[in-house]
Design an enzyme around this catalytic site. Structure first.
Site, PDB file in Angstrom:
ATOM      1  CG  ASP A  49       8.290 -11.580   4.231  1.00  0.00           C
ATOM      2  OD1 ASP A  49       8.164 -12.496   5.064  1.00  0.00           O
ATOM      3  OD2 ASP A  49       7.821 -11.655   3.070  1.00  0.00           O
ATOM      4  CE1 TYR A  54       7.957 -14.388  -2.594  1.00  0.00           C
ATOM      5  CE2 TYR A  54       9.111 -12.891  -1.131  1.00  0.00           C
ATOM      6  CZ  TYR A  54       7.956 -13.582  -1.486  1.00  0.00           C
ATOM      7  OH  TYR A  54       6.832 -13.434  -0.736  1.00  0.00           O
ATOM      8  CD1 TRP A 205       0.742 -11.962   1.940  1.00  0.00           C
ATOM      9  CD2 TRP A 205       0.413 -11.112  -0.097  1.00  0.00           C
ATOM     10  NE1 TRP A 205       0.004 -12.870   1.208  1.00  0.00           N
ATOM     11  CE2 TRP A 205      -0.203 -12.375  -0.046  1.00  0.00           C
ATOM     12  CE3 TRP A 205       0.345 -10.393  -1.297  1.00  0.00           C
ATOM     13  CZ2 TRP A 205      -0.899 -12.939  -1.125  1.00  0.00           C
ATOM     14  CZ3 TRP A 205      -0.344 -10.940  -2.380  1.00  0.00           C
ATOM     15  CH2 TRP A 205      -0.956 -12.200  -2.276  1.00  0.00           C
ATOM     16  CB  SER A 206      -0.286  -6.897  -1.702  1.00  0.00           C
ATOM     17  OG  SER A 206       0.670  -7.588  -2.472  1.00  0.00           O
ATOM     18  N   PRO A 207      -0.178  -4.429   1.136  1.00  0.00           N
ATOM     19  CG  PRO A 207       1.151  -3.204   2.638  1.00  0.00           C
ATOM     20  CD  PRO A 207       1.151  -4.456   1.799  1.00  0.00           C
ATOM     21  CG  ASN A 295       5.434   3.115   0.810  1.00  0.00           C
ATOM     22  OD1 ASN A 295       4.950   4.112   0.287  1.00  0.00           O
ATOM     23  ND2 ASN A 295       5.789   2.062   0.129  1.00  0.00           N
TER      24      ASN A 295
HETATM   25  N1  LIG Z   1       3.107 -14.614   1.382  1.00  0.00           N
HETATM   26  C1  LIG Z   1       2.793 -14.378   0.137  1.00  0.00           C
HETATM   27  O1  LIG Z   1       2.211 -15.215  -0.551  1.00  0.00           O
HETATM   28  C2  LIG Z   1       3.176 -13.050  -0.436  1.00  0.00           C
HETATM   29  C3  LIG Z   1       2.687 -12.646  -1.701  1.00  0.00           C
HETATM   30  C4  LIG Z   1       3.058 -11.405  -2.160  1.00  0.00           C
HETATM   31  C5  LIG Z   1       3.894 -10.584  -1.405  1.00  0.00           C
HETATM   32  N2  LIG Z   1       4.380 -11.014  -0.188  1.00  0.00           N
HETATM   33  C6  LIG Z   1       5.300 -10.194   0.637  1.00  0.00           C
HETATM   34  O2  LIG Z   1       4.787  -8.903   0.801  1.00  0.00           O
HETATM   35  C7  LIG Z   1       5.719  -7.957   0.299  1.00  0.00           C
HETATM   36  C8  LIG Z   1       4.995  -6.765  -0.212  1.00  0.00           C
HETATM   37  O3  LIG Z   1       4.144  -7.117  -1.313  1.00  0.00           O
HETATM   38  P1  LIG Z   1       3.942  -6.105  -2.485  1.00  0.00           P
HETATM   39  O4  LIG Z   1       5.274  -5.742  -3.055  1.00  0.00           O
HETATM   40  O5  LIG Z   1       2.912  -6.625  -3.412  1.00  0.00           O
HETATM   41  O6  LIG Z   1       3.337  -4.874  -1.634  1.00  0.00           O
HETATM   42  P2  LIG Z   1       2.805  -3.460  -1.895  1.00  0.00           P
HETATM   43  O7  LIG Z   1       3.495  -2.623  -0.881  1.00  0.00           O
HETATM   44  O8  LIG Z   1       1.317  -3.475  -1.914  1.00  0.00           O
HETATM   45  O9  LIG Z   1       3.291  -3.039  -3.365  1.00  0.00           O
HETATM   46  C9  LIG Z   1       4.604  -2.629  -3.559  1.00  0.00           C
HETATM   47  C10 LIG Z   1       4.772  -2.042  -4.963  1.00  0.00           C
HETATM   48  O10 LIG Z   1       3.925  -0.901  -5.099  1.00  0.00           O
HETATM   49  C11 LIG Z   1       4.644   0.158  -5.717  1.00  0.00           C
HETATM   50  N3  LIG Z   1       4.792   1.211  -4.710  1.00  0.00           N
HETATM   51  C12 LIG Z   1       5.042   1.040  -3.384  1.00  0.00           C
HETATM   52  N4  LIG Z   1       5.119   2.238  -2.761  1.00  0.00           N
HETATM   53  C13 LIG Z   1       4.889   3.166  -3.686  1.00  0.00           C
HETATM   54  C14 LIG Z   1       4.834   4.573  -3.638  1.00  0.00           C
HETATM   55  N5  LIG Z   1       5.023   5.221  -2.482  1.00  0.00           N
HETATM   56  N6  LIG Z   1       4.574   5.254  -4.795  1.00  0.00           N
HETATM   57  C15 LIG Z   1       4.386   4.580  -5.952  1.00  0.00           C
HETATM   58  N7  LIG Z   1       4.429   3.226  -6.064  1.00  0.00           N
HETATM   59  C16 LIG Z   1       4.691   2.534  -4.940  1.00  0.00           C
HETATM   60  C17 LIG Z   1       6.003  -0.421  -6.134  1.00  0.00           C
HETATM   61  O11 LIG Z   1       5.863  -1.038  -7.413  1.00  0.00           O
HETATM   62  P3  LIG Z   1       6.301  -0.363  -8.801  1.00  0.00           P
HETATM   63  O12 LIG Z   1       7.236   0.780  -8.515  1.00  0.00           O
HETATM   64  O13 LIG Z   1       6.936  -1.474  -9.542  1.00  0.00           O
HETATM   65  O14 LIG Z   1       5.006   0.056  -9.428  1.00  0.00           O
HETATM   66  C18 LIG Z   1       6.201  -1.518  -5.126  1.00  0.00           C
HETATM   67  O15 LIG Z   1       7.094  -2.530  -5.541  1.00  0.00           O
HETATM   68  C19 LIG Z   1       6.552  -8.760  -0.714  1.00  0.00           C
HETATM   69  O16 LIG Z   1       7.797  -8.201  -0.989  1.00  0.00           O
HETATM   70  C20 LIG Z   1       6.677 -10.072   0.013  1.00  0.00           C
HETATM   71  O17 LIG Z   1       7.687 -10.006   0.998  1.00  0.00           O
HETATM   72  C21 LIG Z   1       4.014 -12.225   0.287  1.00  0.00           C
END
Ligand SMILES: NC(=O)c1ccc[n+]([C@@H]2O[C@H](COP(=O)([O-])OP(=O)(O)OC[C@H]3O[C@@H](n4cnc5c(N)ncnc54)[C@H](OP(=O)(O)O)[C@@H]3O)[C@@H](O)[C@H]2O)c1
Length: 333
Positions: A49, A54, A205-207, A295
């Site tokens: 995605d 972005y 998103w952001s699970p 993950n």
């Molecule tokens: N439609 C929309 O409006 C919208 C909005 C937001 C996102 N999205 C989509 O959803 C995707 C995921 O969102 P998100 O990046 O916020 O999701 P997320 O999976 O909740 O957070 C990911 C961030 O958490 C940290 N992380 C993830 N796994 C980890 C682990 N095992 N250990 C430690 N830290 C970990 C990393 O950040 P750090 O290492 O930097 O701390 C990573 O970049 C986006 O890339 C995008 O494609 C869509």
């Protein structure tokens, strides 16, 4: 990896997908971005995605380069349109002009002839819904887009779009991309019941609550160096809603629950959203390949009712459930 249908459509997606918001083209360098995509592919993720907006369009370019050489039929590539991609008044929104120009730019940057799913990244109050849906339908007929979806639309907006599509014979929305996690459950009241009835799947998103649900942010302490909460490119503003001691203290109390199940905190968070059968896929972000590898182990994990209750008891009142929190800007950004 396990696979689920995207809503009631025939398309199958990996139940964990990889998203590159805030990472590729901005927070992490090209090599690290490629390593994250390679780790995702190695772990069986087939669904990717991104969005035109972005990293000011650079994220699509990075993803296109990282996926180059991978058999196109083995991938599901999702992108989005709505947020500004240039300085002009028509470089935004869901008008026929911007959608048509934006998809062409996305296909060029992603180095592909079509995207599997094209999503309206917010609702555009300045464009008649018929105009947007007709343009999406045209893109499907042209073969540039295989399926259409929306992101962060509220239940009324989705219902209106379905009604118009049915009346006009347009391609129907098959997915919605909302924020959804243990901490942010605003879709459960209205959007999920409507979606179950109408065959719409959630790609959430952001699970992991942007990293908060890993438990790495400790109450009363500075965020770890290099983490999203320290990132200046927009991530720190979005994560701020969870960065308070009440939330962070309760998240620490989830650690024994994850440990009892032999899961990491990130795996518990991803597994939690996948317990909802209306969720087609959980999009995880990652700044490092080891995060993707951690993950993805949430795929196929079952959490029983006792575990879900323990989680609810720990999080209590910090869980957000108000459907009115699903909002799009009242005028184009
Ligand atoms: N439609 C929309 O409006 C919208 C909005 C937001 C996102 N999205 C989509 O959803 C995707 C995921 O969102 P998100 O990046 O916020 O999701 P997320 O999976 O909740 O957070 C990911 C961030 O958490 C940290 N992380 C993830 N796994 C980890 C682990 N095992 N250990 C430690 N830290 C970990 C990393 O950040 P750090 O290492 O930097 O701390 C990573 O970049 C986006 O890339 C995008 O494609 C869509």
């Amino acid at each position: 990896m396990e696979f689920r249908h995207l809503g009631r459509s025939g398309l199958k997606v990996s139940e964990i997908s990889y998203g590159n918001w805030l990472t590729h083209g901005s927070q992490v360098e090209e090599d690290a971005a490629k390593q994250c995509v390679q780790a995702a592919l190695d772990e069986g993720i087939t669904t990717f995605d991104t969005a035109d907006v972005y990293a000011a369009t650079k994220a699509e370019e990075v993803l296109g380069r990282a996926l180059k050489g991978v058999r196109r039929e083995s991938l599901e590539i999702f992108t989005k349109v709505y947020w500004p991609t240039g300085p002009g008044q028509n470089d935004r929104g869901l008008s026929r002009k911007h959608i048509t120009e934006s998809i062409n730019g996305s296909l060029r940057r992603l180095q592909t002839d079509y995207v599997d799913l094209y999503q309206a990244h917010r609702f555009d109050y300045e464009t008649p819904l018929e105009e947007t849906l007709k343009t999406f339908d045209d893109l499907v007929r042209q073969g540039k887009v295989l399926y259409v979806g929306v992101s962060e639309w509220n239940a009324d907006q989705i219902a209106q779009a379905l009604k118009i599509a049915d009346e006009m014979g347009f391609d129907r929305i098959v997915s919605n991309q909302p924020q959804y996690s243990m901490l942010w459950r605003v879709i459960e009241g209205e959007i999920v019941p409507l979606s179950e009835k109408e065959g719409i799947g959630q790609i959430v998103w952001s699970p992991i609550g942007q990293g908060v649900l890993t438990g790495k942010y400790l109450p009363g302490q500075r965020p770890p160096e290099g983490s999203r909460a320290t990132d200046g490119s927009g991530g720190s503003a979005m994560i701020a809603r969870f960065m308070n001691d009440d939330v962070l203290t309760r998240v620490q109390e989830l650690k024994p629950i994850a440990a009892d199940l032999g899961l990491s905190m990130a795996q518990l968070a991803v597994a939690w959203v996948l317990q909802n059968p209306n969720v087609s896929s959980a999009i995880v972000g990652a700044s490092r390949p080891e995060q993707v590898r951690d993950n993805v182990k949430a795929a196929g994990v079952k959490l029983d009712a006792d575990v879900l209750k323990r989680i609810d008891d720990v999080l209590g009142s910090v869980v957000e459930r108000d459907p009115a929190k699903t909002q799009s800007p009242s005028t184009r950004p």
